[in-house]
Design a protein around this motif. Sequence first.
Motif, PDB file in Angstrom:
ATOM      1  N   THR A  47      27.264 -22.626  60.454  1.00 47.39           N
ATOM      2  CA  THR A  47      26.941 -24.053  60.531  1.00 47.39           C
ATOM      3  C   THR A  47      28.064 -24.909  59.944  1.00 47.39           C
ATOM      4  OG1 THR A  47      25.724 -23.883  58.426  1.00 47.39           O
ATOM      5  CG2 THR A  47      24.451 -23.672  60.457  1.00 47.39           C
ATOM      6  N   PHE A  48      28.784 -24.354  58.954  1.00 48.55           N
ATOM      7  CA  PHE A  48      29.896 -25.106  58.372  1.00 48.55           C
ATOM      8  C   PHE A  48      31.040 -25.204  59.367  1.00 48.55           C
ATOM      9  CE2 PHE A  48      33.861 -25.503  56.024  1.00 48.55           C
ATOM     10  CZ  PHE A  48      33.582 -26.544  55.146  1.00 48.55           C
ATOM     11  N   LYS A  49      31.383 -24.090  60.006  1.00 43.01           N
ATOM     12  CA  LYS A  49      32.483 -24.085  60.975  1.00 43.01           C
ATOM     13  C   LYS A  49      32.183 -25.041  62.122  1.00 43.01           C
ATOM     14  CE  LYS A  49      34.281 -20.021  61.946  1.00 43.01           C
ATOM     15  NZ  LYS A  49      34.368 -18.579  62.281  1.00 43.01           N
ATOM     16  N   GLU A  50      30.928 -25.077  62.527  1.00 45.08           N
ATOM     17  CA  GLU A  50      30.539 -25.987  63.606  1.00 45.08           C
ATOM     18  C   GLU A  50      30.661 -27.441  63.158  1.00 45.08           C
ATOM     19  OE1 GLU A  50      26.647 -26.925  66.462  1.00 45.08           O
ATOM     20  OE2 GLU A  50      26.600 -25.291  65.014  1.00 45.08           O
ATOM     21  N   LEU A  51      30.323 -27.725  61.915  1.00 45.95           N
ATOM     22  CA  LEU A  51      30.371 -29.092  61.396  1.00 45.95           C
ATOM     23  C   LEU A  51      31.798 -29.639  61.365  1.00 45.95           C
ATOM     24  CD1 LEU A  51      29.107 -31.570  59.912  1.00 45.95           C
ATOM     25  CD2 LEU A  51      29.502 -30.319  57.779  1.00 45.95           C
ATOM     26  N   VAL A  52      32.721 -28.881  60.779  1.00 45.72           N
ATOM     27  CA  VAL A  52      34.068 -29.419  60.541  1.00 45.72           C
ATOM     28  C   VAL A  52      34.966 -29.321  61.762  1.00 45.72           C
ATOM     29  CG1 VAL A  52      33.919 -28.922  58.085  1.00 45.72           C
ATOM     30  CG2 VAL A  52      34.961 -27.238  59.605  1.00 45.72           C
ATOM     31  N   GLY A  53      34.673 -28.432  62.682  1.00 42.10           N
ATOM     32  CA  GLY A  53      35.518 -28.293  63.863  1.00 42.10           C
ATOM     33  C   GLY A  53      36.712 -27.384  63.605  1.00 42.10           C
TER      34      GLY A  53
END
Length: 817
Positions: A66-72
């Motif tokens: 979910t973090f990787k998806e958030l920051v791009g």
Amino acid sequence: TFLKPEFPAIYESAHKAFRTAYRDPRTACFYARRALELTVNWLYKYDTSLRLPYQDNLSALVHEPTFKELVGEAVFNKIKYIIRLGNLAVHNERAVPANDAINAVREFFHVAYWLAHTYGRTHKPEAGLQFDPQAIPQEATLPKQTVAQLQKLETELSDRDEKLSILLADKNAIDDELKRLRAELIAVKQANTVQPDTHDYSEAQTRDLFIDLLLKESGWVLASAPMASTPLSHLRQSSSLSEVEGTANVAREFEVSGMPNETGKGFVDYVLWGDDGKPLALVEAKRTKKDARVGQQQAKLYADCLEAQFGQRPIIFYTNGYEHHIWDDTNYPPRQVQGFYKKSELELLIQRRTTQKPIATANINPAIASRHYQARAIRKVSEAFEQNKERKVLIIMATGAGKTRTAIALVDLLMRCNWVKRALFLADRISLVNQAIKVFKKHLPDSAPVNLLTEKETEGRVYASTYGTMMGLINDTKNGQKRFGVGHFDLIIIDEAHRSVFQKYRHIFNYFDCHILGLTATPKDEIDRNTYGLFDLENGVPTDAYQLEDAVKDGYLVPTQAISVPLKFQREGIKYDELSESEKEEWDALEWDESGNIPDRIEAGALDQWLFNQDTADKVLEHLMTRGLKVAGGDRLGKTIIFAKNQKHAEFIEKRFNANYPHLKGEFARLITNETKYAQSLIDDFSKKDKAPHIAISVDMLDTGIDVPEVVNLVLFKLVRSKTKFWQMVGRGTRLCPDLFGDGQDKQFFYLFDYCQNLEFFKQNVQTIDAPIPKSLGKQLFTTRLDLIAELDKKSSSLIAAERNDTTNKLKDAAAT
């Protein structure tokens, strides 16, 4: 400065990094990572879209999906770069160049820009704002920080930081102010993300920096300028980086001829050279945001050119800076990797092209694995590796059937055939790692087994570790190099492989580029679809399977007999299959940690009251002592494990046992948990046939990995929700035990007492029996004596009556005469 109004703590660390970039590069890299860490913590605290991973260290937080998806992708790769530079600064004694510090500060500038643009409420950076390295002060007014000083500072700051795992553990405990800010930021984020982010994140520059850093971490020394298309004869004949330090063994923009273009020439982005002046590998870096695979054909053509010129085909890498692929096209199709191989690892790959021996026809050592199903499993794995070119395999083998010995025999075979130089055995608990090391030392001593829990600097050929320890060691560097390169291991063995292992520790299996062997005792029909998918297998079709029913039929294990119990906690009629995916993941992943500690849970109040009820405990113990399988001529309860909910519950059970059976003097039933001092001595005593304790009350240590063939009674006095853990517990009773009940009277089965309806929960429709109340040998002899006396009395009466009748008849005859 745009951070200062709304993110003052992050600004403070970022500003220190900015101020010290020239005059103290090591400290600047440290504070850039520190500013990043504060940023990540802030995001997890305030953005409700993020899911807290299994632990709250920086590496685990940034790799959470979910973090990787958030920051791009663009920001995520800057984050990884900053972390790596910060780690090198804190754990590497070598001088840190000012250029590294400037790069770290610049990359954090972009992260900070994204943060303020996405979450800024009152102050946001201007759209055209760019990083200006000329603004960094160059005067040296303060003394430089040493590695030791920064390590001490790191510990002090970490101790002061909020612990996310505690702060966010109980959603109901989050205070109203935090809830208000979270709700406010949801609206702010939605409004800000509607406005397009036109900021230039300099992705191409980050890509080049990241490739260079990955090569350096793998021990490669980069040339500062393009090299001519001649062998690197000036390289010293040494594989030690310290001896060739300052001597480039990586060429940039290396010119080759023979390309299918007008000039016939081309320029390889990077060529990685061996000490003999021959190319070990090439790296084709595509300057594009597109898939790295667009460079595959160009890289192949470069390899053709280098092979024609130097007589050795190099290993092919192609990358876009963020995704990296390796292609040894003499053996395997391309696959994604997390970085570049070290020189020694590449040399080994090329050497194996001519030195590898076929494993299909090699002998399996019968002294290690002698049973037919063990040999079959090894042959199936060999076929998958050698013929099918598969790199992941899954063996299902019942607990007690010899999974570890099968794995050791496979390692032995692969080492003798030059397929494996180094292997890694991973388990989820310290006790299992220690046990595996003992078995490796016994059966494969020449592999110099290394326990990474206690021997972190030792070198060997077989290593064993818990997952958590390995996660930390992956980031370890020595003299600027990664201790474990991506190609360090040729084989990873996963003990009790299941979905949660991959979810929690996926980074390990992504990082190391090697063959993977999964071992599990969970029946193949009970393994979820996702686990098979993680091994690239069809659902329900493992590489090989030898299940409990097979082992029982063949006489290698004994079956269970479920005992009807007079009392059960009547919980809701929910079944394991009816749990949500997140609930299954939670229970599978968090049942215990690597030390074997089971975290307390907030259970239903009714269950807690029932488990800790004095009358309940007394009845459970009475039922066990009355109906359990007996040994020593029926005079003593056989070895028994009671699985308790937690430490307090185990202590409560022990207290009630001693209250009910004071004549056993507190030795018969003992607590064996991780909180028990000298627990191993108790386990050793429990493992001896006729020595107390005879009942082990366990919370953690005996749920898996304990091998006591004399165990004949298992008591589930707790809710079990993890299917994997359930089968591990059942496996404690399946071992054979000859002459357990006397000469020639072997163990034929074991009893399972389930007081919490776990069998129903997992849909184990096992027929229960009413265990007979066994009599002791003394009682049996006494009963037999009474029966004999009664029989003799009966016979005597018959004889007397017959004699009396005979005499009467004779008297009658005489009288008649």
